[in-house]
Design a protein around this motif. Structure first.
Motif, PDB file in Angstrom:
ATOM      1  N   UNK A 284       0.826  -1.208   0.000  1.00  0.00           N
ATOM      2  CA  UNK A 284       0.000   0.000   0.000  1.00  0.00           C
ATOM      3  C   UNK A 284       0.862   1.260   0.000  1.00  0.00           C
ATOM      4  N   UNK A 285       1.997   1.216   0.675  1.00  0.00           N
ATOM      5  CA  UNK A 285       2.913   2.371   0.640  1.00  0.00           C
ATOM      6  C   UNK A 285       3.456   2.577  -0.764  1.00  0.00           C
ATOM      7  N   UNK A 286       3.821   1.468  -1.424  1.00  0.00           N
ATOM      8  CA  UNK A 286       4.316   1.571  -2.801  1.00  0.00           C
ATOM      9  C   UNK A 286       3.236   2.100  -3.729  1.00  0.00           C
ATOM     10  N   UNK A 287       1.997   1.631  -3.530  1.00  0.00           N
ATOM     11  CA  UNK A 287       0.890   2.103  -4.365  1.00  0.00           C
ATOM     12  C   UNK A 287       0.677   3.601  -4.165  1.00  0.00           C
ATOM     13  N   UNK A 288       0.692   4.048  -2.889  1.00  0.00           N
ATOM     14  CA  UNK A 288       0.501   5.475  -2.611  1.00  0.00           C
ATOM     15  C   UNK A 288       1.602   6.306  -3.263  1.00  0.00           C
ATOM     16  N   UNK A 289       2.835   5.878  -3.129  1.00  0.00           N
ATOM     17  CA  UNK A 289       3.950   6.638  -3.696  1.00  0.00           C
ATOM     18  C   UNK A 289       3.844   6.718  -5.215  1.00  0.00           C
ATOM     19  N   UNK A 290       3.590   5.575  -5.856  1.00  0.00           N
ATOM     20  CA  UNK A 290       3.530   5.542  -7.319  1.00  0.00           C
ATOM     21  C   UNK A 290       2.389   6.396  -7.850  1.00  0.00           C
ATOM     22  N   UNK A 291       1.245   6.355  -7.187  1.00  0.00           N
ATOM     23  CA  UNK A 291       0.084   7.100  -7.682  1.00  0.00           C
ATOM     24  C   UNK A 291       0.110   8.557  -7.255  1.00  0.00           C
ATOM     25  N   UNK A 292       0.927   8.886  -6.264  1.00  0.00           N
ATOM     26  CA  UNK A 292       1.052  10.285  -5.851  1.00  0.00           C
ATOM     27  C   UNK A 292       2.124  11.018  -6.647  1.00  0.00           C
ATOM     28  N   UNK A 293       3.237  10.345  -6.912  1.00  0.00           N
ATOM     29  CA  UNK A 293       4.395  11.021  -7.503  1.00  0.00           C
ATOM     30  C   UNK A 293       4.787  10.511  -8.890  1.00  0.00           C
ATOM     31  N   UNK A 294       4.315   9.321  -9.291  1.00  0.00           N
ATOM     32  CA  UNK A 294       4.815   8.704 -10.522  1.00  0.00           C
ATOM     33  C   UNK A 294       3.716   8.415 -11.538  1.00  0.00           C
ATOM     34  N   UNK A 295       2.537   8.988 -11.379  1.00  0.00           N
ATOM     35  CA  UNK A 295       1.418   8.815 -12.313  1.00  0.00           C
ATOM     36  C   UNK A 295       0.943   7.374 -12.409  1.00  0.00           C
ATOM     37  N   UNK A 296       1.031   6.632 -11.300  1.00  0.00           N
ATOM     38  CA  UNK A 296       0.400   5.314 -11.263  1.00  0.00           C
ATOM     39  C   UNK A 296       1.369   4.168 -11.391  1.00  0.00           C
ATOM     40  N   UNK A 297       0.828   2.979 -11.151  1.00  0.00           N
ATOM     41  CA  UNK A 297       1.587   1.736 -11.229  1.00  0.00           C
ATOM     42  C   UNK A 297       0.695   0.596 -10.798  1.00  0.00           C
ATOM     43  N   UNK A 298       0.389  -0.317 -11.703  1.00  0.00           N
ATOM     44  CA  UNK A 298      -0.581  -1.374 -11.403  1.00  0.00           C
ATOM     45  C   UNK A 298       0.062  -2.716 -11.135  1.00  0.00           C
ATOM     46  N   UNK A 299       1.369  -2.806 -11.266  1.00  0.00           N
ATOM     47  CA  UNK A 299       2.035  -4.098 -11.124  1.00  0.00           C
ATOM     48  C   UNK A 299       3.029  -4.141  -9.969  1.00  0.00           C
ATOM     49  N   UNK A 300       3.844  -3.099  -9.826  1.00  0.00           N
ATOM     50  CA  UNK A 300       4.927  -3.117  -8.843  1.00  0.00           C
ATOM     51  C   UNK A 300       4.448  -3.311  -7.407  1.00  0.00           C
ATOM     52  N   UNK A 301       3.383  -2.628  -6.944  1.00  0.00           N
ATOM     53  CA  UNK A 301       2.946  -2.868  -5.562  1.00  0.00           C
ATOM     54  C   UNK A 301       2.606  -4.337  -5.306  1.00  0.00           C
ATOM     55  N   UNK A 302       1.967  -4.954  -6.289  1.00  0.00           N
ATOM     56  CA  UNK A 302       1.639  -6.368  -6.144  1.00  0.00           C
ATOM     57  C   UNK A 302       2.869  -7.257  -6.123  1.00  0.00           C
ATOM     58  N   UNK A 303       3.865  -6.895  -6.935  1.00  0.00           N
ATOM     59  CA  UNK A 303       5.107  -7.677  -6.954  1.00  0.00           C
ATOM     60  C   UNK A 303       5.803  -7.617  -5.600  1.00  0.00           C
ATOM     61  N   UNK A 304       5.885  -6.420  -5.025  1.00  0.00           N
ATOM     62  CA  UNK A 304       6.541  -6.264  -3.734  1.00  0.00           C
ATOM     63  C   UNK A 304       5.795  -7.030  -2.649  1.00  0.00           C
ATOM     64  N   UNK A 305       4.474  -6.911  -2.661  1.00  0.00           N
ATOM     65  CA  UNK A 305       3.658  -7.592  -1.654  1.00  0.00           C
ATOM     66  C   UNK A 305       3.804  -9.102  -1.766  1.00  0.00           C
ATOM     67  N   UNK A 306       3.762  -9.596  -2.984  1.00  0.00           N
ATOM     68  CA  UNK A 306       3.857 -11.043  -3.210  1.00  0.00           C
ATOM     69  C   UNK A 306       5.236 -11.573  -2.835  1.00  0.00           C
ATOM     70  N   UNK A 307       6.265 -10.753  -3.009  1.00  0.00           N
ATOM     71  CA  UNK A 307       7.616 -11.199  -2.671  1.00  0.00           C
ATOM     72  C   UNK A 307       7.753 -11.412  -1.159  1.00  0.00           C
ATOM     73  N   UNK A 308       7.109 -10.560  -0.384  1.00  0.00           N
ATOM     74  CA  UNK A 308       7.165 -10.702   1.075  1.00  0.00           C
ATOM     75  C   UNK A 308       6.284 -11.850   1.549  1.00  0.00           C
ATOM     76  N   UNK A 309       5.090 -11.973   0.965  1.00  0.00           N
ATOM     77  CA  UNK A 309       4.155 -13.029   1.367  1.00  0.00           C
ATOM     78  C   UNK A 309       3.509 -13.618   0.120  1.00  0.00           C
ATOM     79  N   UNK A 310       4.032 -14.746  -0.385  1.00  0.00           N
ATOM     80  CA  UNK A 310       3.487 -15.340  -1.609  1.00  0.00           C
ATOM     81  C   UNK A 310       2.033 -15.799  -1.481  1.00  0.00           C
ATOM     82  N   UNK A 311       1.538 -15.948  -0.245  1.00  0.00           N
ATOM     83  CA  UNK A 311       0.152 -16.378  -0.028  1.00  0.00           C
ATOM     84  C   UNK A 311      -0.777 -15.212   0.286  1.00  0.00           C
TER      85      UNK A 311
END
Length: 447
Positions: A13-40
């Protein structure tokens, strides 16, 4: 919730907030980071949601958008992945981004890549699967339609109680016996005749005896009221029927489903199937036909799917093309245009497009010269391939510009001789062009 899951969700959620606040969005990276920490993590995120998976070759994004609009007539809390990011990481991001309400039924309407259905159902147990169609697409990723269907079935096997809402006009969806309850939708608007699909059509062998299927009528490709004259295999009884097709233009379609008239503000026979699928889901969840009509009749322009961008005095219509069947349907659509138009074709061959571009040779580009199109542009990363294909189809050199760089394509648009411009582009080319148009200050044209 475990500490690992909490950390994963907080990071995503922090990655999503940063990307959508400062980088004009991102639909994949937040999920990648989250999945890397907890694959389930999907199991945790999807808890308490009724999930509906929408998959198939063509029409997933619009079917998902229409389905959400239909269900919003009755339900308040609906999660979806509207960007079309339909692999595991994109779906995780959709859950991270969703703001849940405190009460009422919680629905997750998810567009899912065919090869990712089994990955998603490992963690989520859908209440329904919507199957749109299966056509030859991205052969390097999926293989033939039968192997693609097996990928979907592997996912469905994880949820044997889920209802399947399938396109009954597609023979492949009636080819295997499954334990799931099945509802079929399709077209029943023409008198019976006797015909076969065109010679180069995929998926027209009877799954029981391998005889060539016959049709009482065809809509397009291998879709229609099929039967086998040798063993008796035939289209199943339809639960939801389109009973009349009144009018079609490049920008709209008027049709009737079970006595209720609809006017879809987007053209193409293939998009009527998408609306019919959304209708079927609505009825499955007890939405009234009149409410479904109210939802579908609204403005449903979807990013890159017949989106119209105003570029100076030009109206530029962006249409995604990614396989021969979809391309041929789009070519049939633009044939309905009564005003003169110019045509831009943009071909990329990235992973998301399919790296094998041989599919363009199965498209009916030979129909183009008869349309008297005054100007063509061939562009994209594989500009030479699509330019050569157009030349072989009979497009004269005098009408064809070859412009690989999208910035230069945009600069060339105002110089085209027609007010109406159609852009047929593969997936990453649509994304790239749409972003460049937005960065240049060009936005969606007023309706």
């Amino acid at each position: 919730m475990s500490i690992k899951s909490s950390l994963a969700i907080a990071t995503g959620r922090s990655a999503y907030w940063f990307l959508h606040t400062f980088m004009k969005g991102g639909s994949s990276l937040p999920g990648k980071l989250t999945n890397r920490i907890d694959p389930d993590i999907l199991t945790t995120l999807g808890r308490n949601y009724d999930v509906i998976v929408i998959t198939g070759t063509n029409g997933k994004t619009l079917t998902t958008a229409l389905t959400v609009k239909v269900l919003e007539e009755k339900f308040d809390d609906i999660l979806t992945n509207p960007t079309g990011s339909n692999m595991k990481q994109g779906i995780i991001t959709a859950f991270l981004a969703h703001k849940r309400s405190r009460s009422g039924k919680k629905l997750a309407i998810l567009e899912v890549d065919e090869a990712n259905v089994v990955l998603i159902t490992k963690y989520l147990t859908p209440i329904a699967f919507v199957l749109t169609n299966l056509f030859r697409d991205q052969m390097d990723r999926y293989g033939e339609i039968y192997s693609t269907y097996q990928k979907i079935l592997d996912g469905i096997a994880n949820a044997p109680q889920a209802t399947i809402i399938a396109n009954g006009d597609a023979p492949i969806f009636h080819s295997r016996k499954l334990p799931n309850p099945i509802l079929y939708y399709g077209f029943e608007h023409q008198p019976d005749g006797e015909l076969k699909a065109p010679y180069n059509t995929d998926g027209v062998l009877c799954p029981q005896c391998h005889h060539i299927l016959h049709y009482k009528y065809l809509t397009y490709s291998n879709l229609g009221n099929y039967y086998c004259p040798k063993c008796g295999f035939k289209r199943p009884e339809l639960t939801y029927r389109l009973t009349a097709l009144e009018d079609q233009t490049p920008t709209s379609s008027t049709f009737t489903i079970e006595g209720q008239q609809f006017r879809l503000p987007i053209g193409g026979l293939y998009n009527i199937y998408n609306a019919l699928a959304a209708y079927a889901v609505g009825r499955f969840l007890k939405v009234a036909p009149t409410e479904i009509a109210d939802a579908i009749n609204g403005d449903q322009k979807v990013f890159g799917r017949q989106e119209v961008i105003q570029v100076n005095d030009k109206k530029v219509t962006l249409i995604l093309v990614k396989n021969p069947v979809g391309l041929n349907q789009v070519l049939d659509l633009i044939k309905l245009e009564k005003q003169p138009f110019s045509l831009i074709t943009l071909l990329n061959a990235n992973y998301a497009d399919g790296i094998d571009t041989s599919w363009i040779w199965d498209g009916n580009f030979e129909d183009l010269p008869a349309l008297a199109i005054p100007a063509y542009i061939a562009g994209g990363e594989r500009e030479k391939d699509i330019a050569f294909r157009l030349k072989v189809a009979g497009v004269p050199d005098s009408k064809l510009q070859e412009i690989p760089e999208l910035d230069q394509v945009i600069k060339a648009i105002p110089k085209l001789p027609t007010q109406q411009v159609y852009v047929l582009a593969t997936y990453t080319a649509v994304l790239q062009l749409r972003k460049k148009l937005s960065d240049a200050g060009f936005e969606t044209a007023p309706m």
